[in-house]
Design a protein around this motif. Structure first.
Motif: not given
Length: 272
Positions: A239-244, A258-259, A264-265
């Motif tokens: 979910a957090a891949d590629g975010t900033a 972390e959250v 998303l789940r």
């Protein structure tokens, strides 16, 4: 510093004024521009307005929905055929903000705001923009990635395909102050299905970058699969891949990373 207000009868005239004056800003609902002026933003010396009724048109009768840039969140909430967007519009500010704030303005809202833009990104919307050389449609992802370069153009509308089922579009906003708080994280998911498998998955995140972004790695884990425990677990992990995300008064970048998967789940499994 004095501010000049210019009002035009057509969107074309307003767009021409925005293109010709570097220090001009468009005034729609005013929730962004007036705040900037009240806080002493000296980079704005000209306010441009348009009375063109086309900007407030809303067509939600068919499979393709078009929402004018001047349509307010309150009007979206009043439109029964847009029930799938009611949680989105209802999560934005209080009644005063929803009565004034517009769809077009929300496309420019900086993180941790811009919740409606997150929903439009998940719906793979296109944005109509009137510039110095005419009007054109562009994918919302392209618009958002170059948002700073769109300031001299006028957003006319956003359009997208209506979700085929009630559960195909899902939305969740996590805020510390409800109902009008800024977002810790905003998530919008569009998961159309064919033969029981996800096709054309879009997962959009707010407050995970300077503009709303797609969680493309998570999308890939779901594409072509059923929404079972394994595929959802893979999406959560990515979910957090590629975010900033950034650190701000609401949450740290670490906390947001972390959250986001946790929520998303919950969104994908239908948990409250």
């Amino acid at each position: 510093m004095p501010v000049t207000v210019k009002t035009f009868g057509t969107s074309g005239e307003a767009a021409a004024a925005l293109s010709s004056e570097r220090d001009a800003r468009y005034l729609g609902g005013g929730t962004l521009v007036m705040r900037a002026l009240n806080e002493g933003d000296v980079s704005v010396s000209t306010i441009v307005r348009a009375t063109d009724r086309a900007l407030a048109q809303l067509d939600a009768t068919g499979s393709r929905i078009t929402i004018g840039a001047g349509v307010t969140f309150a009007r979206v909430l009043a439109e029964r055929s847009l029930g799938f967007l009611h949680p989105v519009a209802g999560s934005i500010g209080g009644p005063a903000v929803r009565n004034m704030g517009t769809i077009g303005g929300n496309l420019f809202a900086p993180a941790p705001f811009g919740d409606f833009a997150v929903a439009l990104l998940a719906l793979d919307a296109s944005v109509a923009v009137q510039g110095a050389y005419g009007a054109r449609d562009m994918p919302i992802e392209e618009f958002l990635s170059g948002r700073s370069r769109q300031a001299d153009g006028l957003v006319l509308s956003a359009s997208f395909q209506r979700p085929l089922s009630d559960d195909a579009f899902r939305y969740r906003k996590i805020a510390r102050v409800r109902p009008k708080g800024a977002a810790v994280v905003t998530l919008a998911v569009h998961v159309p299905s064919s033969g029981g498998r996800a096709v054309g998955v879009r997962i959009a995140l707010g407050a995970m970058a300077s503009t709303p972004v797609r969680a493309k790695a998570a999308e890939r884990t779901l594409e072509g699969h059923t929404l079972d425990a394994a595929s959802i677990a893979a999406a959560v992990a990515a979910a957090a891949d590629g975010t900033a995300p950034v650190d701000d008064a609401l949450a740290s970048a670490w906390y947001r990373r972390e959250v986001v998967g946790v929520h998303l789940r919950r969104l994908l499994t239908g948990q409250a």
